[in-house]
Scaffold this active site. Structure first.
Site, PDB file in Angstrom:
ATOM      1  N   LYS A 133      38.682  44.072  40.083  1.00 24.86           N
ATOM      2  CA  LYS A 133      39.597  45.077  39.521  1.00 24.86           C
ATOM      3  C   LYS A 133      38.848  46.299  38.995  1.00 24.86           C
ATOM      4  CE  LYS A 133      43.694  42.282  39.146  1.00 24.86           C
ATOM      5  NZ  LYS A 133      44.685  41.559  38.330  1.00 24.86           N
ATOM      6  N   ARG A 170      42.146  33.531  39.759  1.00 27.47           N
ATOM      7  CA  ARG A 170      42.629  34.145  41.009  1.00 27.47           C
ATOM      8  C   ARG A 170      41.555  35.089  41.511  1.00 27.47           C
ATOM      9  NH1 ARG A 170      45.135  38.833  42.630  1.00 27.47           N
ATOM     10  NH2 ARG A 170      46.620  38.642  44.345  1.00 27.47           N
TER      11      ARG A 170
HETATM   12  C1  8Y4 Z   1      40.738  45.031  44.848  1.00 25.81           C
HETATM   13  C2  8Y4 Z   1      41.739  44.324  45.421  1.00 25.81           C
HETATM   14  C3  8Y4 Z   1      40.844  45.409  43.519  1.00 25.81           C
HETATM   15  C4  8Y4 Z   1      42.854  43.993  44.702  1.00 25.81           C
HETATM   16  C5  8Y4 Z   1      41.978  45.091  42.806  1.00 25.81           C
HETATM   17  C6  8Y4 Z   1      42.972  44.365  43.383  1.00 25.81           C
HETATM   18  C7  8Y4 Z   1      47.248  39.524  39.814  1.00 25.81           C
HETATM   19  C8  8Y4 Z   1      48.248  38.962  40.597  1.00 25.81           C
HETATM   20  C9  8Y4 Z   1      47.514  40.774  41.550  1.00 25.81           C
HETATM   21  C10 8Y4 Z   1      46.907  38.904  38.588  1.00 25.81           C
HETATM   22  C11 8Y4 Z   1      48.569  37.243  39.107  1.00 25.81           C
HETATM   23  C12 8Y4 Z   1      44.776  42.948  42.554  1.00 25.81           C
HETATM   24  C13 8Y4 Z   1      49.355  39.527  42.767  1.00 25.81           C
HETATM   25  C14 8Y4 Z   1      46.133  43.138  41.987  1.00 25.81           C
HETATM   26  N1  8Y4 Z   1      46.791  40.653  40.433  1.00 25.81           N
HETATM   27  N2  8Y4 Z   1      48.905  37.828  40.264  1.00 25.81           N
HETATM   28  N3  8Y4 Z   1      48.404  39.745  41.695  1.00 25.81           N
HETATM   29  N4  8Y4 Z   1      47.603  37.762  38.284  1.00 25.81           N
HETATM   30  N5  8Y4 Z   1      49.193  36.127  38.723  1.00 25.81           N
HETATM   31  N6  8Y4 Z   1      44.114  44.115  42.666  1.00 25.81           N
HETATM   32  O1  8Y4 Z   1      46.054  39.341  37.796  1.00 25.81           O
HETATM   33  O2  8Y4 Z   1      44.353  41.889  42.916  1.00 25.81           O
HETATM   34  S1  8Y4 Z   1      47.367  42.062  42.711  1.00 25.81           S
END
Ligand code: 8Y4
Length: 277
Positions: free
Chosen positions: A221, A255
């Site tokens: 992130k 996750r």
């Molecule tokens: C690169 C790729 C950098 C993706 C950032 C990201 C969470 C989630 C997401 C979380 C739960 C993400 C669907 C955002 N984040 N579900 N989902 N908790 N439960 N960004 O923190 O991964 S998507």
């Protein structure tokens, strides 16, 4: 601590790795429908081999500015992948969605867990989630994906996250979701500045007061970019560090994109914890 559904139980005595499987078009180069399903299945197999006990499948991007995805589009992306994984594996399958009809059809296709970044706030989602009978992960977000990073402010971020989750737990119970089927998540990066995110890591153990499983999603992130100036593919060390800090405070599910590295980290952590004389 554990989570269960009709078919199985996942022991959360030690932290479990949830591997991220994005099935948005930007995540798989398009050689057509079959190629897309095949590539996603290969990625799921690799994550299972590397130690993931949950695969989180998402067909909607929640990035600020991401295109709207219709229900039909989302179903078309996720259902074939759920069916393909379920046909060959008993791994826990998590459906990352906020849409009631996607929740319902995903569970019918074999999903075991609903992961909703909107915490079942979409109309009809609470009732559908209750009807499925599977566990739900409810996440805190301040604002909506389009505007959540526009100057988010809190009096006290951890208090506000805990109060929100407390309120959503009450709504879940009212809708008929069993308390033992609720997983909590502070929602790192969702309507939070870098300082808010680091404060939430610092205070992560306060979420354990609910006596429910807690999930931490920090992988790659942008908080790590803001602190260290790192591109998305340079954030492995920071993501592992963040995951370890949460795991040490009692996180039950991590996750992550980098399953092998996270599983190695957890093995070291467990070995140290058990190395008493
Ligand atoms: C690169 C790729 C950098 C993706 C950032 C990201 C969470 C989630 C997401 C979380 C739960 C993400 C669907 C955002 N984040 N579900 N989902 N908790 N439960 N960004 O923190 O991964 S998507």
């Amino acid at each position: 601590m554990k989570i269960s559904n009709q078919n199985k139980t996942l022991d959360l005595t030690s932290p479990q790795v949830m591997g991220i499987l994005n099935v948005t078009p930007d995540s798989f180069s398009d050689g057509g429908r079959f190629d897309r399903i095949d590539a996603a299945l290969e990625q799921a197999r690799a994550m299972i081999r590397d130690g993931a006990t949950i695969i989180d499948i998402g067909g909607e991007s929640t990035r600020p500015g991401a295109a709207h995805v219709s229900e039909e589009q989302e179903l078309d992306r996720v259902i074939p992948i759920i069916e393909a994984i379920r046909a060959e594996s008993e791994v826990w399958i998590s459906i990352d969605t906020s849409k009631p009809q996607v929740m319902k059809k995903a569970v019918a296709a074999g999903a075991d867990l609903i992961n909703d970044v909107r915490a079942l706030t979409v109309k009809g989602a609470l009732d559908v989630a209750a009807q499925t009978g599977v566990p739900v992960c409810i996440m805190h977000m301040k604002g909506q994906p389009q505007n959540m990073q526009d100057n988010p402010q809190y009096q006290d971020v951890i208090d506000e996250v805990a109060n929100f989750l407390n309120e959503r737990i009450a709504q879940c119970l009212k809708a008929g979701i069993k308390r033992e089927n609720i997983v909590l998540d502070p929602g790192f990066g969702f309507g939070k500045t870098m300082e808010h995110n680091f404060r939430l890591i610092n205070q992560f153990n306060r979420l354990l007061d609910f006596e429910l499983p807690v999930l931490a999603g920090l992988s790659r992130k942008s908080m790590f970019d803001h602190l260290l100036g790192l591109k998305v593919d340079e954030r492995l060390a920071s993501s592992l560090t963040g995951a370890l800090l949460c795991a040490q405070q009692g996180a039950h599910i991590l996750r992550v994109h980098d399953v092998k590295e996270t599983a190695d980290m957890l093995k070291i952590m467990k070995t140290v914890v058990n190395a008493t004389n």
